[in-house]
Design an enzyme around this catalytic site. Sequence first.
Site, PDB file in Angstrom:
ATOM      1  N   HIS A   1      -8.118   8.192   3.403  1.00  0.00           N
ATOM      2  CA  HIS A   1      -7.472   9.503   3.446  1.00  0.00           C
ATOM      3  C   HIS A   1      -8.527  10.579   3.289  1.00  0.00           C
ATOM      4  O   HIS A   1      -9.548  10.361   2.637  1.00  0.00           O
ATOM      5  CB  HIS A   1      -6.401   9.646   2.361  1.00  0.00           C
ATOM      6  CG  HIS A   1      -6.889   9.360   0.968  1.00  0.00           C
ATOM      7  ND1 HIS A   1      -7.063   8.084   0.504  1.00  0.00           N
ATOM      8  CD2 HIS A   1      -7.245  10.186  -0.035  1.00  0.00           C
ATOM      9  CE1 HIS A   1      -7.495   8.122  -0.748  1.00  0.00           C
ATOM     10  NE2 HIS A   1      -7.630   9.384  -1.103  1.00  0.00           N
TER      11      HIS A   1
ATOM     12  N   ASN B   1     -12.940  10.448  -0.722  1.00  0.00           N
ATOM     13  CA  ASN B   1     -13.486   9.683  -1.835  1.00  0.00           C
ATOM     14  C   ASN B   1     -13.529   8.209  -1.447  1.00  0.00           C
ATOM     15  O   ASN B   1     -12.579   7.694  -0.842  1.00  0.00           O
ATOM     16  CB  ASN B   1     -12.621   9.874  -3.083  1.00  0.00           C
ATOM     17  CG  ASN B   1     -12.615  11.314  -3.553  1.00  0.00           C
ATOM     18  OD1 ASN B   1     -13.628  11.991  -3.474  1.00  0.00           O
ATOM     19  ND2 ASN B   1     -11.479  11.789  -4.033  1.00  0.00           N
TER      20      ASN B   1
ATOM     21  N   HIS C   1      -6.306   3.422   0.742  1.00  0.00           N
ATOM     22  CA  HIS C   1      -5.966   3.591   2.154  1.00  0.00           C
ATOM     23  C   HIS C   1      -6.716   4.852   2.571  1.00  0.00           C
ATOM     24  O   HIS C   1      -6.532   5.908   1.942  1.00  0.00           O
ATOM     25  CB  HIS C   1      -4.442   3.742   2.302  1.00  0.00           C
ATOM     26  CG  HIS C   1      -3.947   3.982   3.703  1.00  0.00           C
ATOM     27  ND1 HIS C   1      -2.947   3.221   4.277  1.00  0.00           N
ATOM     28  CD2 HIS C   1      -4.278   4.919   4.631  1.00  0.00           C
ATOM     29  CE1 HIS C   1      -2.687   3.673   5.491  1.00  0.00           C
ATOM     30  NE2 HIS C   1      -3.484   4.712   5.732  1.00  0.00           N
TER      31      HIS C   1
ATOM     32  N   HIS D   1      -8.907  14.582   1.967  1.00  0.00           N
ATOM     33  CA  HIS D   1      -8.297  15.707   1.264  1.00  0.00           C
ATOM     34  C   HIS D   1      -8.702  16.990   1.985  1.00  0.00           C
ATOM     35  O   HIS D   1      -9.893  17.178   2.275  1.00  0.00           O
ATOM     36  CB  HIS D   1      -8.823  15.813  -0.168  1.00  0.00           C
ATOM     37  CG  HIS D   1      -8.577  14.613  -1.034  1.00  0.00           C
ATOM     38  ND1 HIS D   1      -7.667  14.616  -2.065  1.00  0.00           N
ATOM     39  CD2 HIS D   1      -9.129  13.380  -1.036  1.00  0.00           C
ATOM     40  CE1 HIS D   1      -7.679  13.443  -2.671  1.00  0.00           C
ATOM     41  NE2 HIS D   1      -8.553  12.670  -2.070  1.00  0.00           N
TER      42      HIS D   1
ATOM     43  N   ASP E   1      -0.471  16.609  -1.277  1.00  0.00           N
ATOM     44  CA  ASP E   1      -0.848  15.790  -2.428  1.00  0.00           C
ATOM     45  C   ASP E   1       0.146  16.054  -3.565  1.00  0.00           C
ATOM     46  O   ASP E   1       0.517  17.189  -3.848  1.00  0.00           O
ATOM     47  CB  ASP E   1      -2.269  16.136  -2.881  1.00  0.00           C
ATOM     48  CG  ASP E   1      -2.839  15.077  -3.810  1.00  0.00           C
ATOM     49  OD1 ASP E   1      -3.792  14.396  -3.413  1.00  0.00           O
ATOM     50  OD2 ASP E   1      -2.325  14.936  -4.942  1.00  0.00           O
TER      51      ASP E   1
ATOM     52  N   HIS F   1      -3.800   0.906   8.525  1.00  0.00           N
ATOM     53  CA  HIS F   1      -4.457   0.760   7.219  1.00  0.00           C
ATOM     54  C   HIS F   1      -5.937   0.441   7.351  1.00  0.00           C
ATOM     55  O   HIS F   1      -6.319  -0.537   7.996  1.00  0.00           O
ATOM     56  CB  HIS F   1      -3.790  -0.344   6.388  1.00  0.00           C
ATOM     57  CG  HIS F   1      -4.432  -0.484   5.037  1.00  0.00           C
ATOM     58  ND1 HIS F   1      -3.941   0.159   3.921  1.00  0.00           N
ATOM     59  CD2 HIS F   1      -5.561  -1.128   4.640  1.00  0.00           C
ATOM     60  CE1 HIS F   1      -4.726  -0.110   2.897  1.00  0.00           C
ATOM     61  NE2 HIS F   1      -5.715  -0.890   3.302  1.00  0.00           N
TER      62      HIS F   1
ATOM     63  N   THR G   1      -8.805   6.434  -5.697  1.00  0.00           N
ATOM     64  CA  THR G   1      -7.711   5.810  -6.460  1.00  0.00           C
ATOM     65  C   THR G   1      -6.660   5.169  -5.561  1.00  0.00           C
ATOM     66  O   THR G   1      -5.960   4.260  -5.992  1.00  0.00           O
ATOM     67  CB  THR G   1      -7.021   6.842  -7.378  1.00  0.00           C
ATOM     68  OG1 THR G   1      -6.491   7.903  -6.587  1.00  0.00           O
ATOM     69  CG2 THR G   1      -8.006   7.388  -8.408  1.00  0.00           C
TER      70      THR G   1
ATOM     71  N   CYS H   1       0.840  -1.203   0.000  1.00  0.00           N
ATOM     72  CA  CYS H   1       0.000   0.000   0.000  1.00  0.00           C
ATOM     73  C   CYS H   1       0.874   1.251   0.000  1.00  0.00           C
ATOM     74  O   CYS H   1       1.713   1.447   0.885  1.00  0.00           O
ATOM     75  CB  CYS H   1      -0.918  -0.010   1.224  1.00  0.00           C
ATOM     76  SG  CYS H   1      -1.802   1.533   1.469  1.00  0.00           S
TER      77      CYS H   1
HETATM   78  P1  5GP Z   1      -8.206   9.637  -4.183  1.00  0.00           P
HETATM   79  O1  5GP Z   1      -8.410   9.800  -5.656  1.00  0.00           O
HETATM   80  O2  5GP Z   1      -7.954   8.183  -3.850  1.00  0.00           O
HETATM   81  O3  5GP Z   1      -9.258  10.244  -3.330  1.00  0.00           O
HETATM   82  O4  5GP Z   1      -6.906  10.463  -3.830  1.00  0.00           O
HETATM   83  C1  5GP Z   1      -5.628   9.974  -3.931  1.00  0.00           C
HETATM   84  C2  5GP Z   1      -4.716  11.176  -3.962  1.00  0.00           C
HETATM   85  O5  5GP Z   1      -3.398  10.722  -3.729  1.00  0.00           O
HETATM   86  C3  5GP Z   1      -4.712  11.904  -5.318  1.00  0.00           C
HETATM   87  O6  5GP Z   1      -5.118  13.252  -5.126  1.00  0.00           O
HETATM   88  C4  5GP Z   1      -3.264  11.784  -5.774  1.00  0.00           C
HETATM   89  O7  5GP Z   1      -2.793  12.947  -6.402  1.00  0.00           O
HETATM   90  C5  5GP Z   1      -2.511  11.484  -4.489  1.00  0.00           C
HETATM   91  N1  5GP Z   1      -1.337  10.674  -4.668  1.00  0.00           N
HETATM   92  C6  5GP Z   1      -1.214   9.560  -5.437  1.00  0.00           C
HETATM   93  N2  5GP Z   1       0.026   9.050  -5.335  1.00  0.00           N
HETATM   94  C7  5GP Z   1       0.701   9.869  -4.480  1.00  0.00           C
HETATM   95  C8  5GP Z   1       2.049   9.853  -3.977  1.00  0.00           C
HETATM   96  O8  5GP Z   1       2.861   8.993  -4.291  1.00  0.00           O
HETATM   97  N3  5GP Z   1       2.389  10.851  -3.111  1.00  0.00           N
HETATM   98  C9  5GP Z   1       1.501  11.813  -2.740  1.00  0.00           C
HETATM   99  N4  5GP Z   1       1.947  12.752  -1.888  1.00  0.00           N
HETATM  100  N5  5GP Z   1       0.244  11.857  -3.192  1.00  0.00           N
HETATM  101  C10 5GP Z   1      -0.156  10.898  -4.050  1.00  0.00           C
HETATM  102 ZN    ZN Z   2      -2.328   1.327   3.632  1.00  0.00          ZN
END
Ligand code: 5GP
Ligand code: ZN
Length: 115
Positions: free
Chosen positions: A98, A85, A96, A100, A30, A46, A93, A4
């Site tokens: 999170h 999300n 885990h 924003h 991000d 996790h 995406t 992860c």
């Molecule tokens: P989700 O789409 O799952 O709600 O948000 C995942 C977020 O993680 C996205 O905004 C993406 O830009 C961010 N993200 C993906 N990979 C990485 C990474 O390796 N490092 C950081 N700091 N952010 C990441």
């Molecule tokens: Zn995780």
Amino acid sequence: MSDCLFCKIAAHEIPATVVYEDDDVIAFEDVNPQLPVHTLIIPKAHYDHIGDDVPAEVLGKVFGAVGIVAKLKGVEDTGYRVITNTGEDGRQTVHHLHVHVLGGALMPIRMGPAD
Ligand code: 5GP
Ligand code: ZN
């Protein structure tokens, strides 16, 4: 979870720009910011998403860090949006949990009415 991405960030195995960290949560920038302020807050433990039987205590730690991050990022007075999300329709995406924290400019309005 060994494969992860965010577990690896929490363990400092993958670099991130850390904004805030304590025993339970870590907040980092991000990598693909959607607004001038775009910080992610995750529990170090996790959970796949917010519906993954997350203990209330963990949710309290994650959401408790929102105000701390908002102050550190200077958006506590101007306002911000907190998003988590979840799943495919939620366009999650990274699987885990999170949240924003988005701010630093007026939120663009992208959603239209549902069909
Ligand atoms: P989700 O789409 O799952 O709600 O948000 C995942 C977020 O993680 C996205 O905004 C993406 O830009 C961010 N993200 C993906 N990979 C990485 C990474 O390796 N490092 C950081 N700091 N952010 C990441
Ligand atoms: Zn995780």
